[in-house]
Design a protein around this motif. Sequence first.
Motif: not given
Lengths: 411, 372
Positions: A316-329, B150-155
């Motif tokens: 799950v962490r990897e998926a979040m990171q792979a979609h460009g999540a910031t640490p806060l997100q 992914p859309l949500e993550l990029r705002g």
Amino acid sequence: MAFQPADTATLSTALPARRSAGKASVLHFADQLVGPLRFSAQPRRFLLLYLLADGAAVWLAMQELFVAMLVVFSLSRCTVVALVHLAGPEAKLRREAVAARRPWVEVLLYIFSLATIVLANMTGPIAAQLSTFPSSQFTRVTAAASIDATVTYLTVHGDVFFRIVTRWLLALLKGLESVLTLSPWPVIFAVVGFAAWKRGGAGLLVLVWMALGYLGLFGYWSEALQTSALVLASLCVCVAIGIPAGILLAKSPASRAIASPVLDLMQTMPSFVYLLPAVAFFSIGKPPALIATVIFALPPLVRLTCLGIEQVPLHVREAMQAHGATPLQMLLKAELPLALPSIRTGINQTIMMCLSMVVVAALIGGGGLGYNVLFALQNVQYGEGILAGLAIVFCAVLFDRLAGSGRKTDF
Amino acid sequence: MNAVPKMQFDTSHFDKARAPVVSCRNVWKVFGHKSVVDRILGDLLAENIDVERARREHGCVVAVKGVSFDVRPSEVFCIMGLSGSGKSTLIRHVNRLIEPTAGDILVDDCSISALDAKALRELRARKIGMVFQNVALLPHRTVEENTYLPLELRGETGAAAHAAVHQALSIVGLAGWEDRYPSELSGGMQQRVGLARALAADADILLMDEPFSALDPLIRKQLQTEFRRLAKTLGKTALFITHDLDEAIRIGDRIAIMRDGQIVQTGSPAEIVLSPVNDYVAQFVEGISPVHFVDAERIMVPATQYPAHAAALLASVVPEGWPVCERGTLLAKLIVLQTESDRPIAIVDGGLVIGVVGPREILIAVGGHEKR
Ligand SMILES: Nc1ncnc2c1ncn2[C@@H]1O[C@H](COP(=O)(O)OP(=O)(O)O)[C@@H](O)[C@H]1O
Ligand SMILES: [Mg+2]
């Protein structure tokens, strides 16, 4: 023709192998008798057993109880042999023993322990030295005095800080208390009943009304409200500190290394011990009771928040990171939601621990049901004491069923 | 016996005009304590220490060992290898979920190791989508919310974003399932959500780490076909990891075979199946039927092999009764033609005869050997 040499070869390797296996087991038995002194061929897992048994045997010998000594000695050896057989193939243990470094430290420890036991049981000045630890009254007194001095210093110089904290805590407590005491009892019956019904249907509704009815009928109503206010205020402080602390611990191994012993200390230190400093800092009344409660009830929430976040699966962490999540997100959208069941359990535990502090808190002016119990104890009124104790139990039942970990799953 | 020959990457069949979208240059990944890795890296690169010794004496795992490859635009590039061969580790370098120990990764001719945290997040959010073997959906979100992630993550909020989510879901055939939770879906459907999530971001590059490996054979085959069709119609560049050569052949334009952290062969499905570089690859392709991906051009022989008709053929005149085929005709079709006629098949390209396929060529190809 061509196969013959191969056949004899297998035979000649098979025979010595079997013979050496037999010899090995005899040798092994001898090893058991000698004990740690033949450690090179011993798995060291039996060291403690040898140490205890041989120490006891030596002591018995010095009391001239030779039969008992022999019994202990042979019993310990039999135990080791039995354990070795239970442990499975001898070869494995042997390999383990050979693989290990020659355990000189263990052998020395064994000899030292036996020699000291012998010396301590003889007469003379050395024995006297050995049988009691050289304690120093002076060290203890100075240490205690310096702690006293620190507390006094803090009381005097931290006065402003403690007064601000006291004021805030009092405001929180008073706010909660007035909300509770200003609601007429039918309103509380209705609201709590509705929550129970939403949560667990008619069965829970009946249980909750019975608990409330007991509190009302036996005249514990206003005390129960005071206690609830104290518990809720403690819970607010615990949540405000505990969840961020749990997140920090999950994120930083260094902080975990520091916080872990502190949390242990908070949970194991008898609460009476910090009641007095709390009174020194915050004077008598509800704020120190609240602080003492928080100290005791905070650790499970911190631990379970940390655990919940650590248990978020790697993918799950990897998926979040792979979609460009910031640490806060990552924290807000994945970690906290997935840690929620664990955090809920932590909150439930914290509430229960707050309630278990009610009587102790009453000692320094926490008031509420705890005071009823204390009063009954001081006047040796068994009946009153048990009834007030039951009132605390019913409060706990109410909190557990309503704010509890929630048996339904949200996903 | 460590006799895997170092595959020199063959650049001859590259389309020089189209620069590669993803390019790995001699990438190494050594897992282990940082100081130890730094110490032994030089020796590893110089081949003074082998992988086994690095593991035994230094406690380091060499997961990727000098891998280079290029993925061209709109290409589906498969990496096939047994489990533990370093495929997942390798693909995670492309969006820098893992940092390389040595070597460089270029995306659109731009080294991604130079990117700062923000630029890297941008790259991951807009340029590179990823689908995982274990799906990795958020259990507390519905299908729609998961796809929206992914859309949500990029705002991005608002109507356009929601339209993108719905389009992605209908592309993977999940329209009408928006409000379900992942736990209510079958494995195949969860994986479709994973794919929709990557598509919603509208990334040019898709990284697929064994997305279909955990599914039933039937569902898997269906998704493979769908995925290939999708990737082609949407013009996506995909890096697809699998441990199944059948899957690689069905999906990939090109395949790289990976073993113990190295790429041992790269080529089109036909090249891999018909001319494996060593026994290891040969073992894999054994029993793979070439009829659906080997074409006439690959197996045809020159007209001179048929002396009786050579002159006519060289003048591009097809002899009486010979069937005629385009150069790209698949082996399966050639077999059918050959069973209907007792003459060899003439292979043409733009009206010119470029070669001949006879029963012998067909049998050799079906037998799984390159023409001699
Ligand atoms: N984080 C890690 N730390 C140490 N070793 C790892 C780590 N990740 C993978 N490996 C090792 O690297 C090798 C390749 O793993 P992986 O890339 O997962 O292979 P594959 O995906 O082909 O099955 C394995 O031997 C594995 O044990
Ligand atoms: Mg993998």
